[in-house]
Motif scaffolding. Structure first.
Motif, mmCIF file in Angstrom:
data_model
loop_
_atom_site.group_PDB
_atom_site.id
_atom_site.type_symbol
_atom_site.label_atom_id
_atom_site.label_comp_id
_atom_site.label_asym_id
_atom_site.label_seq_id
_atom_site.Cartn_x
_atom_site.Cartn_y
_atom_site.Cartn_z
ATOM 1 N N ALA A 69 0.874 -1.175 0.000
ATOM 2 C CA ALA A 69 0.000 0.000 0.000
ATOM 3 C C ALA A 69 0.908 1.220 0.000
ATOM 4 O O ALA A 69 1.255 1.731 1.056
ATOM 5 N N PRO A 70 1.334 1.696 -1.179
ATOM 6 C CA PRO A 70 2.411 2.689 -1.244
ATOM 7 C C PRO A 70 2.162 3.962 -0.457
ATOM 8 O O PRO A 70 3.070 4.520 0.117
ATOM 9 N N ARG A 71 0.909 4.439 -0.434
ATOM 10 C CA ARG A 71 0.647 5.701 0.246
ATOM 11 C C ARG A 71 0.113 5.502 1.658
ATOM 12 O O ARG A 71 -0.162 6.457 2.369
ATOM 13 N N LEU A 103 -2.795 4.276 2.737
ATOM 14 C CA LEU A 103 -4.199 4.521 3.029
ATOM 15 C C LEU A 103 -4.718 3.433 3.957
ATOM 16 O O LEU A 103 -4.239 2.296 3.924
ATOM 17 N N GLU A 114 -5.689 0.008 -1.308
ATOM 18 C CA GLU A 114 -5.281 0.744 -2.487
ATOM 19 C C GLU A 114 -4.444 -0.152 -3.401
ATOM 20 O O GLU A 114 -3.738 -1.046 -2.942
ATOM 21 N N ASP A 123 -0.593 1.528 -7.842
ATOM 22 C CA ASP A 123 -0.456 2.780 -8.590
ATOM 23 C C ASP A 123 -1.059 3.972 -7.849
ATOM 24 O O ASP A 123 -0.918 5.115 -8.277
ATOM 25 N N GLY A 124 -1.754 3.723 -6.739
ATOM 26 C CA GLY A 124 -2.271 4.809 -5.918
ATOM 27 C C GLY A 124 -3.561 5.433 -6.392
ATOM 28 O O GLY A 124 -4.075 6.345 -5.739
ATOM 29 N N VAL A 125 -4.122 4.983 -7.507
ATOM 30 C CA VAL A 125 -5.366 5.585 -8.015
ATOM 31 C C VAL A 125 -6.428 4.521 -8.282
ATOM 32 O O VAL A 125 -7.366 4.745 -9.032
ATOM 33 N N ALA A 145 -7.291 10.133 -7.646
ATOM 34 C CA ALA A 145 -7.149 9.746 -6.245
ATOM 35 C C ALA A 145 -8.377 8.959 -5.829
ATOM 36 O O ALA A 145 -9.440 9.043 -6.466
#
Length: 368
Positions: A148-150, A152, A168, A171-173, A202
């Motif tokens: 989960a790179p960001r 969330l 997530e 790619d984050g989107v 997002a």
């Protein structure tokens, strides 16, 4: 060394520290009524009021959020805060440090919590299940790993004997749902959600609730290239196959609740009012309150209709709004002191559980 937040899940097993064995000031399974509710709320089945209050034994200063899972046989409360968190049941408590707990579900009566953990960057970042050991928990890797790179929040729900996680995509989107064996930490299936928004920039993960066929419904807010945020509800069956196309009522999705296999979405309209939408996007109730941040929503349907309890932040006292069938919303303050209602769940028998804070302490209120 740079750290990466990754998805994890926490399975709580026997051997937790019981409330009775915990230090003074922690909760007792029978509850302690230390404050008096200031109002009751009338529903189609009669008044809804605080019938029990439990001191959860953690200072409000250490609590940044909460989640509640409940059914007819029990409950689990997740208290978030700092570099860890605590999961409490009527029989015990399990504390976790060095990770961030984000959600909790009940699988065959056992609490299972989703989490974010920090790990060193490598080609396959660790994604794990944390198995409780005594009063603490340590991670066990999921297989295969999912990052989960960001960072969330990861949301959890029960489907039969499976654990579902909403997370997530790398790619984050985008978003994905994983089916996980809570006993072995094996990822049984994974699917990327088709949100039907071209060029999404997002996402916000709002909710994940069980569906009637052993599957789940995921609720998300998706930001378009024009910077509009649209609501999206995606239903998956027990094999994570889509059931129909992604839908979404107009407005900003602020809550999602499951009621006996039926998903209901709480949406903030452009004028700020809150409206509840049922299956196929049909509006069930409107004007559930406005001008405040929503901490959670829960619903229970009987022969008399659907009762909705919405928890609000930033009120003078811990506050929920109860909306009965064909009735006006009624504000119910849970205690006389300062605090917040942080999460709410329906127990499936007409009662509701609300976790929050009051007068510097964490509390669990039963409404019935």
């Amino acid at each position: 060394m740079r750290l990466l937040l990754t998805v994890a899940a926490l399975t709580l097993v026997a051997g937790c520290t019981s409330f009775a064995d915990a230090p003074a000031g922690t909760a007792s399974s029978s509850g302690t009524a230390t404050t008096t509710p200031t109002a009751t709320s009338t529903t189609a089945d009669g008044p809804l009021a605080v019938t029990d209050e439990v001191d959860l034994g953690r200072s409000a200063a250490d609590v940044t959020g909460a989640r509640v899972a409940a059914d007819r046989d029990g409950y689990a409360v997740l208290l978030q805060g700092g570099a860890g968190g605590t999961v409490l049941t009527p029989d015990g408590a399990t504390g976790v440090t060095g990770t961030v707990l984000t959600d909790v579900a009940l699988v065959d009566g056992d609490p299972v919590a989703a989490a974010l953990t920090a790990g060193a960057v490598d080609p396959d970042p660790a994604v794990g299940v944390l198995l409780a050991a005594g009063s603490t928990a340590l991670p066990t890797d999921l297989a295969p790993a999912v990052a989960a790179p960001r960072g969330l929040p990861v949301l959890a729900a029960t489907g039969g004997d499976q654990l579902f996680l909403l997370a997530e995509t790398p790619d984050g989107v985008g978003a994905q749902v994983l089916a996980v064996d809570p006993a072995t930490a094996e990822v049984l299936a994974t699917t990327d959600l088709d949100l039907e928004v071209d060029g999404a920039t997002a996402i916000e993960l709002v909710g994940l609730v069980p569906a009637g066929d052993g599957g789940v419904v995921a609720g998300l807010g998706v930001t378009t290239p024009d910077e509009d945020v649209v609501a999206r509800l995606v239903e998956l069956d027990a094999d994570l196959e889509p059931v129909g196309r992604a839908t979404g009522p107009e407005g900003r999705l602020v809550g999602l609740t499951g009621d006996d296999g039926t998903a209901r979405a709480l949406v903030e309209a452009p004028d700020g009012t809150l409206r509840l939408f049922g299956p196929q996007g049909g509006r069930e109730q409107g004007d559930l309150g406005a001008g405040s941040r929503v901490a959670g929503v829960a619903a229970y349907t009987s022969s008399a209709g659907t009762v909705v309890v919405t928890a609000f932040l930033d009120q003078p006292a811990p506050t929920v709004v109860v909306t009965a069938p064909d009735g006006d919303p009624t504000t119910l303050e849970l205690c006389d002191g300062d605090g917040d209602a942080l999460a709410v769940a329906a127990a499936g028998d007409g009662t509701f559980l609300v976790a929050g804070t009051c007068d510097g302490e964490s509390r669990l209120w039963t409404l019935g």
